[in-house]
Design an enzyme around this catalytic site. Sequence first.
Site, PDB file in Angstrom:
ATOM      1  N   ASP A 191       0.871  -1.189   0.000  1.00  0.00           N
ATOM      2  CA  ASP A 191       0.000   0.000   0.000  1.00  0.00           C
ATOM      3  C   ASP A 191       0.902   1.231   0.000  1.00  0.00           C
ATOM      4  O   ASP A 191       2.105   1.125   0.267  1.00  0.00           O
ATOM      5  CB  ASP A 191      -0.923   0.008   1.250  1.00  0.00           C
ATOM      6  CG  ASP A 191      -2.185   0.840   1.045  1.00  0.00           C
ATOM      7  OD1 ASP A 191      -2.083   2.063   0.866  1.00  0.00           O
ATOM      8  OD2 ASP A 191      -3.274   0.249   1.037  1.00  0.00           O
ATOM      9  N   TYR A 212     -15.136   7.935 -10.710  1.00  0.00           N
ATOM     10  CA  TYR A 212     -14.906   6.567 -10.216  1.00  0.00           C
ATOM     11  C   TYR A 212     -15.577   5.554 -11.150  1.00  0.00           C
ATOM     12  O   TYR A 212     -14.952   4.578 -11.575  1.00  0.00           O
ATOM     13  CB  TYR A 212     -15.481   6.474  -8.798  1.00  0.00           C
ATOM     14  CG  TYR A 212     -15.458   5.111  -8.150  1.00  0.00           C
ATOM     15  CD1 TYR A 212     -14.257   4.454  -7.874  1.00  0.00           C
ATOM     16  CD2 TYR A 212     -16.653   4.494  -7.768  1.00  0.00           C
ATOM     17  CE1 TYR A 212     -14.256   3.224  -7.242  1.00  0.00           C
ATOM     18  CE2 TYR A 212     -16.655   3.275  -7.123  1.00  0.00           C
ATOM     19  CZ  TYR A 212     -15.449   2.638  -6.872  1.00  0.00           C
ATOM     20  OH  TYR A 212     -15.444   1.406  -6.244  1.00  0.00           O
TER      21      TYR A 212
HETATM   22  P1  NAD Z   1     -10.142   1.542   0.318  1.00  0.00           P
HETATM   23  O1  NAD Z   1     -10.294   2.962  -0.093  1.00  0.00           O
HETATM   24  O2  NAD Z   1     -10.577   1.147   1.681  1.00  0.00           O
HETATM   25  O3  NAD Z   1      -8.645   1.079   0.140  1.00  0.00           O
HETATM   26  C1  NAD Z   1      -7.895   1.429  -0.997  1.00  0.00           C
HETATM   27  C2  NAD Z   1      -6.442   1.395  -0.603  1.00  0.00           C
HETATM   28  O4  NAD Z   1      -5.687   1.816  -1.766  1.00  0.00           O
HETATM   29  C3  NAD Z   1      -6.089   2.378   0.528  1.00  0.00           C
HETATM   30  O5  NAD Z   1      -5.474   1.679   1.591  1.00  0.00           O
HETATM   31  C4  NAD Z   1      -5.125   3.374  -0.121  1.00  0.00           C
HETATM   32  O6  NAD Z   1      -4.065   3.780   0.741  1.00  0.00           O
HETATM   33  C5  NAD Z   1      -4.582   2.556  -1.287  1.00  0.00           C
HETATM   34  N1  NAD Z   1      -4.073   3.391  -2.384  1.00  0.00           N
HETATM   35  C6  NAD Z   1      -4.606   4.537  -2.876  1.00  0.00           C
HETATM   36  N2  NAD Z   1      -3.800   5.006  -3.857  1.00  0.00           N
HETATM   37  C7  NAD Z   1      -2.774   4.133  -3.984  1.00  0.00           C
HETATM   38  C8  NAD Z   1      -1.637   4.082  -4.815  1.00  0.00           C
HETATM   39  N3  NAD Z   1      -1.380   5.035  -5.711  1.00  0.00           N
HETATM   40  N4  NAD Z   1      -0.795   3.027  -4.684  1.00  0.00           N
HETATM   41  C9  NAD Z   1      -1.033   2.057  -3.756  1.00  0.00           C
HETATM   42  N5  NAD Z   1      -2.083   2.064  -2.915  1.00  0.00           N
HETATM   43  C10 NAD Z   1      -2.939   3.104  -3.040  1.00  0.00           C
HETATM   44  O7  NAD Z   1     -10.881   0.672  -0.801  1.00  0.00           O
HETATM   45  P2  NAD Z   1     -11.581  -0.759  -0.636  1.00  0.00           P
HETATM   46  O8  NAD Z   1     -12.953  -0.513  -0.180  1.00  0.00           O
HETATM   47  O9  NAD Z   1     -10.706  -1.682   0.091  1.00  0.00           O
HETATM   48  O10 NAD Z   1     -11.702  -1.153  -2.176  1.00  0.00           O
HETATM   49  C11 NAD Z   1     -10.810  -2.041  -2.808  1.00  0.00           C
HETATM   50  C12 NAD Z   1     -11.291  -2.224  -4.236  1.00  0.00           C
HETATM   51  O11 NAD Z   1     -12.636  -2.711  -4.222  1.00  0.00           O
HETATM   52  C13 NAD Z   1     -11.317  -0.935  -5.068  1.00  0.00           C
HETATM   53  O12 NAD Z   1     -11.008  -1.228  -6.406  1.00  0.00           O
HETATM   54  C14 NAD Z   1     -12.762  -0.506  -4.986  1.00  0.00           C
HETATM   55  O13 NAD Z   1     -13.145   0.261  -6.100  1.00  0.00           O
HETATM   56  C15 NAD Z   1     -13.453  -1.853  -4.987  1.00  0.00           C
HETATM   57  N6  NAD Z   1     -14.806  -1.789  -4.425  1.00  0.00           N
HETATM   58  C16 NAD Z   1     -14.978  -1.562  -3.083  1.00  0.00           C
HETATM   59  C17 NAD Z   1     -16.267  -1.470  -2.574  1.00  0.00           C
HETATM   60  C18 NAD Z   1     -16.533  -1.221  -1.116  1.00  0.00           C
HETATM   61  O14 NAD Z   1     -17.691  -0.983  -0.736  1.00  0.00           O
HETATM   62  N7  NAD Z   1     -15.512  -1.259  -0.256  1.00  0.00           N
HETATM   63  C19 NAD Z   1     -17.364  -1.621  -3.435  1.00  0.00           C
HETATM   64  C20 NAD Z   1     -17.136  -1.815  -4.798  1.00  0.00           C
HETATM   65  C21 NAD Z   1     -15.842  -1.912  -5.273  1.00  0.00           C
HETATM   66  C1  AKB Z   2     -18.382   3.445  -3.152  1.00  0.00           C
HETATM   67  O1  AKB Z   2     -19.421   3.770  -2.526  1.00  0.00           O
HETATM   68  O2  AKB Z   2     -17.708   4.213  -3.828  1.00  0.00           O
HETATM   69  C2  AKB Z   2     -18.012   1.979  -3.114  1.00  0.00           C
HETATM   70  C3  AKB Z   2     -18.580   1.270  -4.288  1.00  0.00           C
HETATM   71  C4  AKB Z   2     -19.967   0.785  -4.239  1.00  0.00           C
HETATM   72  O3  AKB Z   2     -17.915   1.095  -5.276  1.00  0.00           O
HETATM   73  N1  AKB Z   2     -18.414   1.434  -1.867  1.00  0.00           N
END
Ligand code: NAD
Ligand code: AKB
Length: 327
Positions: free
Chosen positions: A38, A146
């Site tokens: 990260d 996004y």
């Molecule tokens: P998050 O925001 O909690 O974590 C993302 C991580 O990426 C953070 O720890 C951040 O420090 C790191 N990051 C940001 N820029 C970076 C860079 N340049 N290099 C390396 N690390 C970097 O996100 P999450 O909820 O864990 O989501 C993970 C994936 O799942 C993402 O692709 C997100 O779009 C997808 N997703 C998540 C959800 C959800 O509800 N959590 C829903 C749909 C999709």
């Molecule tokens: C967001 O709300 O951006 C995420 C997603 C649904 O991708 N939790």
Amino acid sequence: MTSETATILVTGAAGQIGSELVPALRENFGQHKVIASDLVEPKADSLREGPFEKLDVTDRVQLETAIKKHKIKRIYHLAAILSATGEKNPVKAWEVNMHGLFNVLEAARELEVKQVFCPSSIAVFGPLTPRVNTPQDTILSPTTMYGVTKVAGEQLSDYYVKKFNLDVRGCRFPGIISHEALPGGGTTDYAVAIFYEAVIHNKYSCFLRPETRLPMMYMPDCLKSIIKLMEADFSQLRHHSNFNVTAMSFSAAQLAAEIKKHRPSFEMSYQPDFRQAIADSWPESIDDTAAKEEWNWEPDYDLARMTVDMLNVLQEKKNQGKLVYPG
Ligand code: NAD
Ligand code: AKB
């Protein structure tokens, strides 16, 4: 993939999903076979127990150095900027989400990484998409940067599947609800914050309107879907990086009512902000038949079961003085 032959890299490992995916993968493949990475040092104790690389996915050299150093064969690419943060800084969202993914795919192709997992999101859908039981193959019309990057990411991943025969897979996740790491700046974050606020203050001011209904999933199902999809026979998949997956759909008012069943004095108020427009552009519910048919996807948690578990775990953490929440 067996633990003898392969090492795994998880990007964005300190985030909401990575904080729980890394321990789950370490359980399956071995502590030292899973390299968490990260931009920021992980807060979760579970992540500090194995190897960690500080790594910016927009820096191709850093990424390739880590892949070569650890002989990586599989990447879970979680580093991203989510919807709400992305609307505040669309240029950064494009830079991290698009250049980061491009670097991962190119490095995987060049360095013979066997498999890549990259999550997509319900943010690929938009106002032109059918909002109820949104089909797998339908109109993608995102209104957020996004969402734009997630549509482009799905297309780019599928291009690498077709053009280079690279094994890239991904789910369109709904809002993920969890109790280990807080969400990182999305529109569905309210559905996590509400539980922390219920346990700490017994009230919550929601940034979405009461009738706003969105698809959601509890973290154990999110992990289950990732693990199951990555185990599926590649030759049997008709879709690759864009599987609709879901477990439940509820409105903000329905979630509050479910919490009230366990905490009758819990109070919910509503102060919608800019995230309301994002939520209004997303589906209320999605159809995940393709995931069910192609790799036997089935969730375990509905609203009632998830609510009981979230409240119990957070209350237990509070009782032990371990509940960390900035609000
Ligand atoms: P998050 O925001 O909690 O974590 C993302 C991580 O990426 C953070 O720890 C951040 O420090 C790191 N990051 C940001 N820029 C970076 C860079 N340049 N290099 C390396 N690390 C970097 O996100 P999450 O909820 O864990 O989501 C993970 C994936 O799942 C993402 O692709 C997100 O779009 C997808 N997703 C998540 C959800 C959800 O509800 N959590 C829903 C749909 C999709
Ligand atoms: C967001 O709300 O951006 C995420 C997603 C649904 O991708 N939790």
